[in-house]
Design a protein around this motif. Structure first.
Motif, PDB file in Angstrom:
ATOM      1  N   ASN A 297       0.565  -1.012  -0.307  1.00  0.00           N
ATOM      2  CA  ASN A 297      -0.784  -0.036   0.240  1.00  0.00           C
ATOM      3  C   ASN A 297       0.713   1.323   0.036  1.00  0.00           C
ATOM      4  OD1 ASN A 297       0.740  -0.723   2.815  1.00  0.00           O
ATOM      5  ND2 ASN A 297      -0.393   0.901   2.986  1.00  0.00           N
ATOM      6  N   THR A 298       0.055   2.449  -0.400  1.00  0.00           N
ATOM      7  CA  THR A 298       0.925   3.534  -0.056  1.00  0.00           C
ATOM      8  C   THR A 298      -0.144   4.639   0.175  1.00  0.00           C
ATOM      9  OG1 THR A 298       2.500   5.402  -1.536  1.00  0.00           O
ATOM     10  CG2 THR A 298       0.951   4.472  -2.712  1.00  0.00           C
ATOM     11  N   SER A 299       0.147   5.766   0.590  1.00  0.00           N
ATOM     12  CA  SER A 299      -0.405   6.990   0.837  1.00  0.00           C
ATOM     13  C   SER A 299      -0.442   8.118  -0.615  1.00  0.00           C
ATOM     14  CB  SER A 299      -0.636   7.057   2.472  1.00  0.00           C
ATOM     15  OG  SER A 299      -0.947   6.423   3.279  1.00  0.00           O
ATOM     16  N   ILE A 300      -1.910   8.354  -0.020  1.00  0.00           N
ATOM     17  CA  ILE A 300      -1.908   9.459  -1.805  1.00  0.00           C
ATOM     18  C   ILE A 300      -2.216  10.777  -0.463  1.00  0.00           C
ATOM     19  CG2 ILE A 300      -2.872  11.334  -3.079  1.00  0.00           C
ATOM     20  CD1 ILE A 300      -2.187   8.329  -4.586  1.00  0.00           C
ATOM     21  N   THR A 301      -1.379  11.967  -0.033  1.00  0.00           N
ATOM     22  CA  THR A 301      -2.576  13.196   0.396  1.00  0.00           C
ATOM     23  C   THR A 301      -1.706  14.508  -0.294  1.00  0.00           C
ATOM     24  OG1 THR A 301      -1.392  12.383   2.573  1.00  0.00           O
ATOM     25  CG2 THR A 301      -1.697  15.092   2.638  1.00  0.00           C
ATOM     26  N   VAL A 302      -3.252  14.737  -0.980  1.00  0.00           N
ATOM     27  CA  VAL A 302      -3.347  16.198  -1.921  1.00  0.00           C
ATOM     28  C   VAL A 302      -3.311  17.499  -0.897  1.00  0.00           C
ATOM     29  CG1 VAL A 302      -5.022  17.129  -3.517  1.00  0.00           C
ATOM     30  CG2 VAL A 302      -4.976  14.456  -3.164  1.00  0.00           C
ATOM     31  N   THR A 303      -2.794  18.898  -1.155  1.00  0.00           N
ATOM     32  CA  THR A 303      -2.738  19.222  -1.224  1.00  0.00           C
ATOM     33  C   THR A 303      -3.568  20.472  -1.511  1.00  0.00           C
ATOM     34  OG1 THR A 303      -0.818  20.419  -2.054  1.00  0.00           O
ATOM     35  CG2 THR A 303      -0.514  19.196   0.351  1.00  0.00           C
ATOM     36  N   TYR A 304      -4.345  21.245  -0.699  1.00  0.00           N
ATOM     37  CA  TYR A 304      -5.371  22.084  -1.785  1.00  0.00           C
ATOM     38  C   TYR A 304      -5.975  23.775  -0.883  1.00  0.00           C
ATOM     39  CZ  TYR A 304      -8.349  19.453   1.372  1.00  0.00           C
ATOM     40  OH  TYR A 304      -8.502  18.320   2.388  1.00  0.00           O
ATOM     41  N   ALA A 305      -6.542  24.269  -1.265  1.00  0.00           N
ATOM     42  CA  ALA A 305      -6.375  25.793  -0.823  1.00  0.00           C
ATOM     43  C   ALA A 305      -7.911  25.880   0.214  1.00  0.00           C
ATOM     44  CB  ALA A 305      -6.919  26.735  -1.782  1.00  0.00           C
ATOM     45  N   PRO A 306      -7.935  26.021   1.170  1.00  0.00           N
ATOM     46  CA  PRO A 306      -9.020  25.791   1.997  1.00  0.00           C
ATOM     47  C   PRO A 306     -10.831  26.519   1.185  1.00  0.00           C
ATOM     48  CG  PRO A 306      -7.952  27.596   3.239  1.00  0.00           C
ATOM     49  CD  PRO A 306      -7.022  27.499   1.558  1.00  0.00           C
ATOM     50  N   LYS A 307     -11.742  25.360   1.225  1.00  0.00           N
ATOM     51  CA  LYS A 307     -13.089  25.610   0.959  1.00  0.00           C
ATOM     52  C   LYS A 307     -13.738  26.844   1.524  1.00  0.00           C
ATOM     53  CE  LYS A 307     -11.608  22.096  -1.712  1.00  0.00           C
ATOM     54  NZ  LYS A 307     -11.043  22.647  -3.350  1.00  0.00           N
ATOM     55  N   PRO A 308     -14.317  27.326   1.048  1.00  0.00           N
ATOM     56  CA  PRO A 308     -15.259  27.863   2.567  1.00  0.00           C
ATOM     57  C   PRO A 308     -15.867  27.482   3.255  1.00  0.00           C
ATOM     58  CG  PRO A 308     -16.853  27.535  -0.324  1.00  0.00           C
ATOM     59  CD  PRO A 308     -15.123  26.350  -0.848  1.00  0.00           C
ATOM     60  N   PRO A 309     -15.086  28.857   4.391  1.00  0.00           N
ATOM     61  CA  PRO A 309     -15.805  27.863   5.756  1.00  0.00           C
ATOM     62  C   PRO A 309     -17.118  28.091   5.952  1.00  0.00           C
ATOM     63  CG  PRO A 309     -14.339  29.474   5.484  1.00  0.00           C
ATOM     64  CD  PRO A 309     -14.790  29.986   4.652  1.00  0.00           C
ATOM     65  N   SER A 310     -17.262  27.052   7.692  1.00  0.00           N
ATOM     66  CA  SER A 310     -17.994  27.412   7.867  1.00  0.00           C
ATOM     67  C   SER A 310     -18.789  27.711   9.495  1.00  0.00           C
ATOM     68  CB  SER A 310     -18.755  25.976   7.973  1.00  0.00           C
ATOM     69  OG  SER A 310     -18.206  24.849   8.875  1.00  0.00           O
ATOM     70  N   VAL A 311     -19.253  28.874   9.688  1.00  0.00           N
ATOM     71  CA  VAL A 311     -19.449  29.731  11.064  1.00  0.00           C
ATOM     72  C   VAL A 311     -20.674  28.723  11.823  1.00  0.00           C
ATOM     73  CG1 VAL A 311     -17.857  31.101  10.191  1.00  0.00           C
ATOM     74  CG2 VAL A 311     -20.045  31.184  10.266  1.00  0.00           C
ATOM     75  N   SER A 312     -21.006  28.151  12.778  1.00  0.00           N
ATOM     76  CA  SER A 312     -21.218  28.654  13.628  1.00  0.00           C
ATOM     77  C   SER A 312     -21.451  28.506  15.136  1.00  0.00           C
ATOM     78  CB  SER A 312     -21.427  26.281  14.054  1.00  0.00           C
ATOM     79  OG  SER A 312     -20.413  26.283  14.855  1.00  0.00           O
ATOM     80  N   VAL A 313     -22.665  28.838  16.099  1.00  0.00           N
ATOM     81  CA  VAL A 313     -22.666  29.411  17.411  1.00  0.00           C
ATOM     82  C   VAL A 313     -23.150  28.917  18.293  1.00  0.00           C
ATOM     83  CG1 VAL A 313     -23.991  31.467  18.616  1.00  0.00           C
ATOM     84  CG2 VAL A 313     -23.532  31.732  16.313  1.00  0.00           C
ATOM     85  N   SER A 314     -22.393  28.347  18.680  1.00  0.00           N
ATOM     86  CA  SER A 314     -22.419  27.671  20.514  1.00  0.00           C
ATOM     87  C   SER A 314     -22.687  28.170  21.435  1.00  0.00           C
ATOM     88  CB  SER A 314     -21.404  26.117  20.602  1.00  0.00           C
ATOM     89  OG  SER A 314     -22.297  25.268  21.601  1.00  0.00           O
ATOM     90  N   PRO A 315     -24.355  27.912  22.084  1.00  0.00           N
ATOM     91  CA  PRO A 315     -24.546  27.351  22.591  1.00  0.00           C
ATOM     92  C   PRO A 315     -26.309  27.805  21.004  1.00  0.00           C
ATOM     93  CG  PRO A 315     -25.236  28.485  24.254  1.00  0.00           C
ATOM     94  CD  PRO A 315     -23.947  28.649  23.617  1.00  0.00           C
TER      95      PRO A 315
END
Length: 551
Positions: A297-315
């Motif tokens: 086996n071997t592993s592949i790690t794809v690098t990429y720019a950030p995707k659109p962020p999600s924001v949340s409030v807690s509670p």
């Protein structure tokens, strides 16, 4: 004619198909057109020839027969005269057949052989267009592998020894497992094949010419190209290779969690022409032949720019003043993103965690928030998030309009306002009155009277609580009241001095009377007069009446 074995070696024939050259009764045929044999052995090459018994009243007689491979100035050269075959060639001819026997074969004997005969007929020479190809070499053995899977409870593997030449049936074969002799037969059966096992075969007596070894695939070698960082959208090639005989077949799989997904490729190379973020993961290559399988086996790690962020409030419910609130920003990125929180374009927090904590939130924290996600490949902003902090009403402010002196008969507006979220509802009360005076932010009193004066309370309330403020309202008199009050004051000013003078005069008269009475009492007491008590009582009664009159 079949192939014969000379005492000095082994004779082998291939392709035992008779080829006939026929020309009006002139025939030449060869038992085999391709013959294989080994160095040092003896080979027989057979032919049959025919001719017309009579031609133009002339009886046909064979005058000369020989085998050749060369021509010299258009003349065929008899092999018996060739120095390279000297002492190694023998013709066995008779009854329209002729066998060429070559002993102590050499690799240089590999050639195309033809038979020639001549007769007494003017045109009675013939070689024909057919020919025999002799190949002298090592046996060039191969092990053929066949696996039986018809019965899933009883599988076996058959090994058979083959040569590119057809070998005589009487030959014996020997088998070796890891170079140790394990059997003497053409077909070798295995119930189990271990990964470390290897097998090869040979012709008995020709062990110096073994077959190539057969074995299960070794642990594959896998590689990824390019070997540096793999950017999203680039082309990536996975290569798998394994030492195996028979040659291995390859299958690429991608593992998803604990599951092995469908085969991605059945080639030694697996190409991802435009790699995506979802292509990151662990890939397996399986090499398999009839003797077994192996994988790596071997592993592949794809690098990429950030995707659109999600924001949340807690509670996630209502946010009440004083509570603890966490704003979380998350974005899919590789390498991991750094985050920056903003409130209405003012920077609040920077760091890899992406969580902005408000431990005791206040109404001032209400507003529009957003975050930014970035790594070395790019950055992107989130959508805006409005934070709505709810709180109980602050102490209300109240006002009176008009703001000057309030006169009876006028109209007065009381206004109450309070900072609150959600917006407050307002209720008006008057001191010492149980019932509500009014509801709403504005309370209007028309044609106000003195009875309207007093303390008023405005209460602001919402779902988070309530607060109140008190207002003192003073109502001034109107014109008719002023006139009456003026008259009253005038009367008081005139009458009070008269009453005072009269009172003083009456008081003097009373004091004079008391003095006279006292003198009389003293005289009576001095004379022990019994009438004293009556006179004193009468004087006291008169004094009391005078005082009542003054009143």
């Amino acid at each position: 004619m079949s192939v014969t074995a000379a005492a000095s070696g082994i004779v082998v024939l291939l392709l035992t198909v008779t080829v006939v050259r026929s020309q009006n009764g002139w025939d030449v045929s060869y038992t085999s057109t391709e013959i294989c044999d080994f160095r040092g052995s003896t080979v027989d090459i057979n032919c049959t020839y025919t001719y017309p018994s009579r031609l133009n009243y002339l009886v046909t007689k064979v005058q000369e027969t020989f085998w050749f491979i060369k021509e010299s100035n258009g003349v065929h050269v008899d092999l018996r005269t060739d120095p390279e075959y000297s002492g190694r060639v023998e013709y066995l001819c008779g009854n329209n057949t002729c066998t060429l026997r070559i002993s102590n074969l050499r690799e240089s004997d590999s050639a195309v052989y033809k038979f020639w005969f001549t007769t007494n007929q003017p045109t009675g020479s013939l070689t024909g267009s057919a020919e025999v190809t002799l190949s002298v070499a090592a046996p060039q053995l191969q092990v053929h592998v066949r696996r039986s899977t018809a019965n899933p409870y009883s599988t076996w593997t058959e090994l058979s020894c083959h040569s590119r030449c057809k070998l005589p049936d009487h030959l014996s074969y020997v088998w070796y497992n890891n170079n140790e002799l394990v059997g003497r037969k053409k077909y070798f059966h295995l119930q189990h094949f271990n990964a470390e096992d290897s097998y090869h075969c040979a012709i008995e007596g020709q062990e110096r010419f073994p077959s190539p070894t057969v074995y299960a695939p070794k642990v594959p070698s896998v590689s990824v190209s390019p070997s540096r960082e793999i950017m999203e959208g680039s082309s990536v090639t996975l290569t798998c290779s394994s030492d195996a005989n028979p040659a291995a077949k390859y299958t690429w799989y991608k593992r998803s969690g604990d599951k092995q997904v469908q085969p991605s490729s059945e080639e030694t190379q697996f190409v991802l022409s435009s790699i995506r973020t979802s292509d990151s993961g662990e890939y397996y290559c399986t090499a398999e032949n009839e003797l077994g399988r192996s994988s790596a086996n071997t592993s592949i790690t794809v690098t990429y720019a950030p995707k659109p962020p999600s924001v949340s409030v807690s509670p996630s419910g209502e946010i009440m003043e004083g509570s603890s609130v966490n704003l979380t920003c998350s974005s899919d990125a590789n390498p991991a993103a750094n985050y920056t929180w903003y409130k209405e374009n003012r920077t609040l927090l920077q760091g890899p965690e992406g969580v902005y904590r408000l431990s005791s939130i206040s109404s001032w924290d209400s507003g529009v928030y957003s975050c930014k996600s970035e790594n070395q490949y790019g950055q992107i902003n989130s959508t805006s998030l409005y934070l709505d902090v709810q709180y109980a009403p602050k102490p209300p402010s109240v006002s009176v309009s008009p703001s000057g002196e309030i006169m009876e008969g006028s109209s007065v507006t009381l206004t109450c306002s309070s900072d609150a979220n959600p917006a407050a509802n307002y209720t008006w009360y008057k001191e010492d009155e149980a019932s509500t005076k009014a509801s709403g932010q504005i309370f209007i009193i028309s044609n106000i009277t003195a009875e309207h004066g007093g303390k008023y309370q405005c209460e602001a309330q919402n779902t988070q609580g309530r607060s109140n403020t008190t207002l003192h309202l003073t109502v001034g008199a109107g014109k008719s009241v002023i006139i009456m009050n003026t008259i009253r004051v005038t009367l008081v000013v005139v009458l009070v001095p008269v009453l005072v003078w009269t009172l003083k005069k009456r008081m003097k008269k009373t004091l004079s009377l008391k003095s006279e009475v006292n003198e009389a009492v003293e005289m009576i007491e001095s004379h022990n007069c019994p009438e004293y008590d009556d006179v004193a009582a009468a004087a006291q009664t008169e004094d009391t009446e005078d005082q009542e009159d003054l009143v």
